[in-house]
Scaffold this active site. Structure first.
Site, PDB file in Angstrom:
ATOM      1  N   LYS A 131      33.943  31.551  75.211  1.00  0.00           N
ATOM      2  CA  LYS A 131      32.940  30.748  75.914  1.00  0.00           C
ATOM      3  C   LYS A 131      33.426  30.152  77.247  1.00  0.00           C
ATOM      4  CE  LYS A 131      29.183  29.657  74.286  1.00  0.00           C
ATOM      5  NZ  LYS A 131      27.847  30.302  74.402  1.00  0.00           N
ATOM      6  N   SER A 148      34.952  37.198  68.710  1.00  0.00           N
ATOM      7  CA  SER A 148      34.586  36.275  69.789  1.00  0.00           C
ATOM      8  C   SER A 148      35.116  34.865  69.644  1.00  0.00           C
ATOM      9  CB  SER A 148      33.064  36.227  69.889  1.00  0.00           C
ATOM     10  OG  SER A 148      32.518  35.915  68.622  1.00  0.00           O
TER      11      SER A 148
HETATM   12  C1  LIG Z   1      32.437  32.485  68.439  1.00  0.00           C
HETATM   13  C2  LIG Z   1      31.125  32.815  69.073  1.00  0.00           C
HETATM   14  N1  LIG Z   1      30.660  34.061  68.985  1.00  0.00           N
HETATM   15  C3  LIG Z   1      29.481  34.414  69.539  1.00  0.00           C
HETATM   16  C4  LIG Z   1      28.686  33.501  70.205  1.00  0.00           C
HETATM   17  C5  LIG Z   1      27.360  33.954  70.746  1.00  0.00           C
HETATM   18  O1  LIG Z   1      27.253  33.896  72.117  1.00  0.00           O
HETATM   19  P1  LIG Z   1      25.842  33.883  72.842  1.00  0.00           P
HETATM   20  O2  LIG Z   1      25.201  32.555  72.541  1.00  0.00           O
HETATM   21  O3  LIG Z   1      26.160  34.062  74.257  1.00  0.00           O
HETATM   22  O4  LIG Z   1      25.042  34.995  72.248  1.00  0.00           O
HETATM   23  C6  LIG Z   1      29.139  32.169  70.332  1.00  0.00           C
HETATM   24  C7  LIG Z   1      28.358  31.155  71.048  1.00  0.00           C
HETATM   25  O5  LIG Z   1      28.675  30.012  71.114  1.00  0.00           O
HETATM   26  C8  LIG Z   1      30.384  31.816  69.748  1.00  0.00           C
HETATM   27  O6  LIG Z   1      30.856  30.567  69.823  1.00  0.00           O
END
Ligand SMILES: Cc1ncc(COP(=O)(O)O)c(C=O)c1O
Length: 462
Positions: A5, A259
């Site tokens: 993020k 992510s």
């Molecule tokens: C660990 C993680 N993965 C995925 C996402 C999803 O991102 P987006 O809101 O841009 O789809 C987030 C959003 O905060 C996140 O913290």
């Protein structure tokens, strides 16, 4: 900050003028975006205010404060925190940094796509991306489809937090009434306007995955690399696996974005419990045995060579049948099916609870608790994690009605999942509903869940 993020937040903030930076920034977030904004502000030498709901666990707001931002706890929900942040933004001339729905945020997240394409020059079948508000997938799709249009971009959402899948299906943004909180990083009610527009145009599909599958992927990642991902962080891995299995994909290269790793340590207990279920290595079952000598032995013979991993039994003086709750380590679906058939053909009623969340979260802990309770209603309530939540609940409903069942086990989720039985005579049901609605906690009836009737109601009525 243990998640991607930072990319979007930094990209947007690095483009602000010196004057804007001097006026400071503000955002509302209960999670990873807050840390991204806080760290970017420190790097760019600007003042940051992060508004978080009062229900935010201390560990989360402390880690934001540690990065030098000012944390303000305001409102019971994300929406309330956001309204307050926007108000302060107008009053103080700060710049609002949104979590996903802004071209600069999207572009920043898109650098993930750029890195993948640079590092992987051979054939690439697909990139799997976790989807919350859609910033990450929109950014990756915008970049990758420009330079490698043949690469599929596939979003992954939890099946109970599927705002993007539903929106794409209906051709417009859909607002979810209930959002599953297990993968809290992607628990959004509605996706962004710009992110939705880009996804409609660019992505190839969405895969939905269960909570058990996410847990299984967290375990896989740990076993492969000794990394612990948070649930949203492991989402894409679970989606990639389901997709490859479904399409029988072999020998292709696919990428799954891990992510984030801001795992609440308390949640690991639930993750380890569900991981084997998700991988179909463990099944949860209930079998009814006649309350007579020799039943147990007969049961053990029928289990055969299956490995029992958990077993619970308690003599029930009121019942003609005893209820045995157990788990078995399974090797194939075929072996499990054969065992259930052996039980059934010996007239031992057996129920497979493996896919029933109510059973896994609550009912498996209620051995020996079957009884006939007059006018009992059973609900799952999501209690906000704040001091006084229980007292508030009891003040609203008790002593007006008798509480006949209560089960809560801390699992490190944002809202505590509590199973409540309450005796409400038919003439009081409307009043009960209106009081429960006013309480403001999310709740859902479990009266139609047959497993509740099987495991908790009087054995004489089974
Ligand atoms: C660990 C993680 N993965 C995925 C996402 C999803 O991102 P987006 O809101 O841009 O789809 C987030 C959003 O905060 C996140 O913290």
């Amino acid at each position: 900050v243990f998640s991607f993020k930072l990319r979007g937040a930094y990209n947007m903030m690095a483009k602000l003028s010196r004057e804007q930076l001097n006026n400071g920034v503000i955002c509302s977030s209960a999670g990873n975006h807050a840390q991204g904004v806080a760290l970017s502000a420190r790097k760019l030498g600007c003042d940051a205010v992060i508004v978080m709901p009062v229900t935010t666990p201390e560990i989360k707001w402390r880690s934001v404060e540690r990065l030098g931002a000012t944390v303000v706890l305001k409102g019971d929900s994300y929406d309330e925190a956001q309204s307050y942040a926007k108000l302060r933004c107008e009053q103080e001339g700060r710049t609002f940094i949104p979590p996903f729905d802004h071209p600069d945020i999207i572009a920043g997240q898109g650098t993930v796509g750029m890195e993948i394409v640079r590092q992987l020059q051979g054939p690439l079948h697909a990139i799997f991306v976790p989807v919350g508000g859609g910033g990450l997938i929109a950014g990756i799709a915008a970049y990758v489809k420009r330079v490698r249009p043949e690469v599929k971009i596939i979003g992954v959402e939890p099946s109970d937090a599927n705002a993007m899948a539903l929106s794409l299906c209906h051709g417009q943004r859909v607002v979810l009434e209930h959002v599953g909180g297990f993968a809290d990083g992607v628990a959004v009610k509605v996706v962004g306007e710009e992110t939705f527009r880009l996804c409609q145009e660019l992505i190839d599909g969405i895969v939905l995955v269960s909570r058990d599958a996410i847990c299984a992927s967290i375990k896989d990642m740990f076993e492969e690399n000794r990394n612990i991902l948070e649930p949203a962080g492991a989402l894409a891995l679970a989606g990639a696996e389901a997709y490859c299995k479904y399409y029988g994909l072999k020998g292709e290269t696919v990428v799954a974005i891990s992510s984030g790793a801001n795992m609440n340590f308390d949640r690991l207990r639930l993750v380890t419990e569900l991981a084997d279920v998700g991988r179909k290595r463990e099944a949860v079952l209930a079998t009814f045995l006649p309350e007579e000598q020799g039943s147990f032995k007969k049961f053990a013979e029928l289990v055969g060579r299956m490995n029992i991993t958990e077993f619970k039994y308690r003599y029930d003086s009121n019942g003609k049948e005893a209820l045995v709750l157990y788990s078995v380590g399974i090797y194939t679906d075929h072996e499990l099916k054969a065992m259930v058939e052996r039980m059934e053909s010996s007239e031992l009623k057996t129920v497979n609870l493996t896919d029933n969340d109510l059973a896994k979260d609550h009912l498996r802990y209620f051995i020996g608790g079957r009884s006939e309770v007059k006018d009992e209603l059973v609900y799952r309530f999501i209690f906000p994690e704040r001091p006084g939540a229980l007292m508030n609940f009891l003040d609203t409903l008790s002593p007006r009605w008798n509480i006949s069942l209560f089960h809560y086990r801390a699992q490190g989720e944002t809202g505590a999942n509590v199973l409540v039985g309450i005796q409400v005579p038919p003439e009081d049901v409307d009043e009960f509903r209106s009081r429960a609605d006013n309480l403001g906690y999310e709740y859902m009836s479990e009266m139609n869940n047959e497993i509740y009737h099987l495991l908790l109601r009087s054995p004489n009525k089974v």
